[in-house]
Design a protein around this motif. Structure first.
Motif, PDB file in Angstrom:
ATOM      1  N   ALA A 199      41.439  53.088  35.103  1.00  0.00           N
ATOM      2  CA  ALA A 199      40.690  52.076  35.839  1.00  0.00           C
ATOM      3  C   ALA A 199      39.719  51.333  34.917  1.00  0.00           C
ATOM      4  O   ALA A 199      39.561  50.115  35.022  1.00  0.00           O
ATOM      5  CB  ALA A 199      39.930  52.727  36.990  1.00  0.00           C
ATOM      6  N   VAL A 200      39.077  52.055  33.998  1.00  0.00           N
ATOM      7  CA  VAL A 200      38.145  51.419  33.065  1.00  0.00           C
ATOM      8  C   VAL A 200      38.892  50.484  32.116  1.00  0.00           C
ATOM      9  O   VAL A 200      38.421  49.377  31.812  1.00  0.00           O
ATOM     10  CB  VAL A 200      37.349  52.492  32.283  1.00  0.00           C
ATOM     11  CG1 VAL A 200      36.618  51.889  31.106  1.00  0.00           C
ATOM     12  CG2 VAL A 200      36.370  53.189  33.211  1.00  0.00           C
ATOM     13  N   LEU A 201      40.067  50.903  31.647  1.00  0.00           N
ATOM     14  CA  LEU A 201      40.823  50.064  30.724  1.00  0.00           C
ATOM     15  C   LEU A 201      41.411  48.826  31.416  1.00  0.00           C
ATOM     16  O   LEU A 201      41.580  47.786  30.785  1.00  0.00           O
ATOM     17  CB  LEU A 201      41.941  50.874  30.063  1.00  0.00           C
ATOM     18  CG  LEU A 201      41.467  51.927  29.061  1.00  0.00           C
ATOM     19  CD1 LEU A 201      42.643  52.736  28.560  1.00  0.00           C
ATOM     20  CD2 LEU A 201      40.734  51.288  27.909  1.00  0.00           C
ATOM     21  N   MET A 202      41.706  48.917  32.682  1.00  0.00           N
ATOM     22  CA  MET A 202      42.271  47.774  33.409  1.00  0.00           C
ATOM     23  C   MET A 202      41.203  46.852  34.001  1.00  0.00           C
ATOM     24  O   MET A 202      41.524  45.786  34.508  1.00  0.00           O
ATOM     25  CB  MET A 202      43.178  48.267  34.539  1.00  0.00           C
ATOM     26  CG  MET A 202      44.414  48.943  34.055  1.00  0.00           C
ATOM     27  SD  MET A 202      45.405  47.798  33.094  1.00  0.00           S
ATOM     28  CE  MET A 202      46.521  48.899  32.303  1.00  0.00           C
ATOM     29  N   LEU A 203      39.949  47.267  33.941  1.00  0.00           N
ATOM     30  CA  LEU A 203      38.879  46.468  34.541  1.00  0.00           C
ATOM     31  C   LEU A 203      38.761  45.073  33.937  1.00  0.00           C
ATOM     32  O   LEU A 203      38.655  44.092  34.692  1.00  0.00           O
ATOM     33  CB  LEU A 203      37.539  47.212  34.443  1.00  0.00           C
ATOM     34  CG  LEU A 203      36.347  46.521  35.085  1.00  0.00           C
ATOM     35  CD1 LEU A 203      36.574  46.356  36.577  1.00  0.00           C
ATOM     36  CD2 LEU A 203      35.081  47.294  34.819  1.00  0.00           C
ATOM     37  N   ALA A 253      41.016  43.128  32.667  1.00  0.00           N
ATOM     38  CA  ALA A 253      42.135  42.316  33.146  1.00  0.00           C
ATOM     39  C   ALA A 253      41.939  41.938  34.604  1.00  0.00           C
ATOM     40  O   ALA A 253      42.241  40.808  35.008  1.00  0.00           O
ATOM     41  CB  ALA A 253      43.440  43.072  32.960  1.00  0.00           C
ATOM     42  N   ARG A 254      41.417  42.831  35.392  1.00  0.00           N
ATOM     43  CA  ARG A 254      41.201  42.524  36.805  1.00  0.00           C
ATOM     44  C   ARG A 254      40.078  41.507  36.984  1.00  0.00           C
ATOM     45  O   ARG A 254      40.123  40.669  37.878  1.00  0.00           O
ATOM     46  CB  ARG A 254      40.873  43.796  37.569  1.00  0.00           C
ATOM     47  CG  ARG A 254      42.044  44.763  37.602  1.00  0.00           C
ATOM     48  CD  ARG A 254      41.727  45.959  38.391  1.00  0.00           C
ATOM     49  NE  ARG A 254      41.838  45.589  39.803  1.00  0.00           N
ATOM     50  CZ  ARG A 254      41.819  46.452  40.789  1.00  0.00           C
ATOM     51  NH1 ARG A 254      41.675  47.725  40.542  1.00  0.00           N
ATOM     52  NH2 ARG A 254      41.944  46.055  42.036  1.00  0.00           N
ATOM     53  N   VAL A 255      39.047  41.601  36.115  1.00  0.00           N
ATOM     54  CA  VAL A 255      37.943  40.664  36.218  1.00  0.00           C
ATOM     55  C   VAL A 255      38.385  39.268  35.756  1.00  0.00           C
ATOM     56  O   VAL A 255      38.056  38.260  36.399  1.00  0.00           O
ATOM     57  CB  VAL A 255      36.737  41.150  35.386  1.00  0.00           C
ATOM     58  CG1 VAL A 255      35.683  40.074  35.252  1.00  0.00           C
ATOM     59  CG2 VAL A 255      36.136  42.402  36.001  1.00  0.00           C
ATOM     60  N   LEU A 256      39.134  39.192  34.662  1.00  0.00           N
ATOM     61  CA  LEU A 256      39.560  37.894  34.137  1.00  0.00           C
ATOM     62  C   LEU A 256      40.645  37.238  34.999  1.00  0.00           C
ATOM     63  O   LEU A 256      40.778  36.024  34.981  1.00  0.00           O
ATOM     64  CB  LEU A 256      40.083  38.063  32.708  1.00  0.00           C
ATOM     65  CG  LEU A 256      39.018  38.402  31.681  1.00  0.00           C
ATOM     66  CD1 LEU A 256      39.666  38.624  30.315  1.00  0.00           C
ATOM     67  CD2 LEU A 256      37.980  37.295  31.584  1.00  0.00           C
ATOM     68  N   ARG A 257      41.401  38.039  35.728  1.00  0.00           N
ATOM     69  CA  ARG A 257      42.445  37.482  36.564  1.00  0.00           C
ATOM     70  C   ARG A 257      41.856  36.634  37.683  1.00  0.00           C
ATOM     71  O   ARG A 257      42.373  35.580  38.013  1.00  0.00           O
ATOM     72  CB  ARG A 257      43.297  38.607  37.137  1.00  0.00           C
ATOM     73  CG  ARG A 257      44.434  38.093  37.999  1.00  0.00           C
ATOM     74  CD  ARG A 257      45.331  39.209  38.442  1.00  0.00           C
ATOM     75  NE  ARG A 257      44.564  40.436  38.701  1.00  0.00           N
ATOM     76  CZ  ARG A 257      45.095  41.519  39.199  1.00  0.00           C
ATOM     77  NH1 ARG A 257      46.376  41.545  39.458  1.00  0.00           N
ATOM     78  NH2 ARG A 257      44.377  42.596  39.396  1.00  0.00           N
ATOM     79  N   GLY A 258      40.763  37.061  38.241  1.00  0.00           N
ATOM     80  CA  GLY A 258      40.099  36.311  39.291  1.00  0.00           C
ATOM     81  C   GLY A 258      40.884  36.325  40.579  1.00  0.00           C
ATOM     82  O   GLY A 258      41.916  36.977  40.718  1.00  0.00           O
ATOM     83  N   ARG A 259      40.396  35.544  41.568  1.00  0.00           N
ATOM     84  CA  ARG A 259      41.065  35.457  42.864  1.00  0.00           C
ATOM     85  C   ARG A 259      41.886  34.181  42.940  1.00  0.00           C
ATOM     86  O   ARG A 259      41.415  33.118  42.532  1.00  0.00           O
ATOM     87  CB  ARG A 259      40.045  35.443  43.985  1.00  0.00           C
ATOM     88  CG  ARG A 259      39.318  36.721  44.161  1.00  0.00           C
ATOM     89  CD  ARG A 259      38.488  36.646  45.400  1.00  0.00           C
ATOM     90  NE  ARG A 259      37.624  37.810  45.482  1.00  0.00           N
ATOM     91  CZ  ARG A 259      36.902  38.090  46.515  1.00  0.00           C
ATOM     92  NH1 ARG A 259      36.883  37.292  47.563  1.00  0.00           N
ATOM     93  NH2 ARG A 259      36.152  39.173  46.532  1.00  0.00           N
ATOM     94  N   PRO A 260      43.066  34.276  43.488  1.00  0.00           N
ATOM     95  CA  PRO A 260      43.837  33.022  43.688  1.00  0.00           C
ATOM     96  C   PRO A 260      43.198  32.187  44.802  1.00  0.00           C
ATOM     97  O   PRO A 260      42.727  32.723  45.795  1.00  0.00           O
ATOM     98  CB  PRO A 260      45.221  33.507  44.072  1.00  0.00           C
ATOM     99  CG  PRO A 260      45.030  34.911  44.530  1.00  0.00           C
ATOM    100  CD  PRO A 260      43.809  35.441  43.858  1.00  0.00           C
ATOM    101  N   ILE A 261      43.188  30.893  44.608  1.00  0.00           N
ATOM    102  CA  ILE A 261      42.561  29.999  45.599  1.00  0.00           C
ATOM    103  C   ILE A 261      43.594  29.476  46.558  1.00  0.00           C
ATOM    104  O   ILE A 261      44.691  29.214  46.299  1.00  0.00           O
ATOM    105  CB  ILE A 261      41.835  28.833  44.903  1.00  0.00           C
ATOM    106  CG1 ILE A 261      40.719  29.389  44.054  1.00  0.00           C
ATOM    107  CG2 ILE A 261      41.287  27.864  45.927  1.00  0.00           C
ATOM    108  CD1 ILE A 261      40.008  28.355  43.222  1.00  0.00           C
TER     109      ILE A 261
END
Length: 65
Positions: free
Chosen positions: A51-55, A57-65
C-alpha cells in the motif's frame, strides 16, 4: 464433519491411535499457534508495504472527471 467421521473410522480400526490423536491434537494446535500468528503478521506487513509503495501512483492518478 468429515474429520469427525475419519476419526470415528480410526477409532473403529485402531482405537489406541485414535485416542492418542485426540489427546495430541490440542497440544499440536497450541504449538502451531505462534507460527500462525507470525504468518498473519508477515502478511499484514507485506500488505502495508504494498500500500505504501502504490500510494504515489494512486495520488498522481487522481480522479476521473
Amino acid at each position: 464433519m468429515v474429520g469427525f467421521l475419519l476419526w470415528l473410522l480410526l477409532l473403529i480400526f485402531c482405537w489406541p491411535l485414535a485416542l492418542l490423536a485426540l489427546v495430541l491434537y490440542p497440544i499440536v494446535w497450541l504449538l502451531l499457534l505462534p507460527l500462525r500468528l507470525v504468518g498473519i503478521t508477515v502478511s499484514a506487513v507485506f500488505a502495508f508495504l504494498g500500500a505504501v509503495l502504490m500510494l504515489p501512483a494512486r495520488v498522481l492518478r487522481g480522479r476521473p472527471i
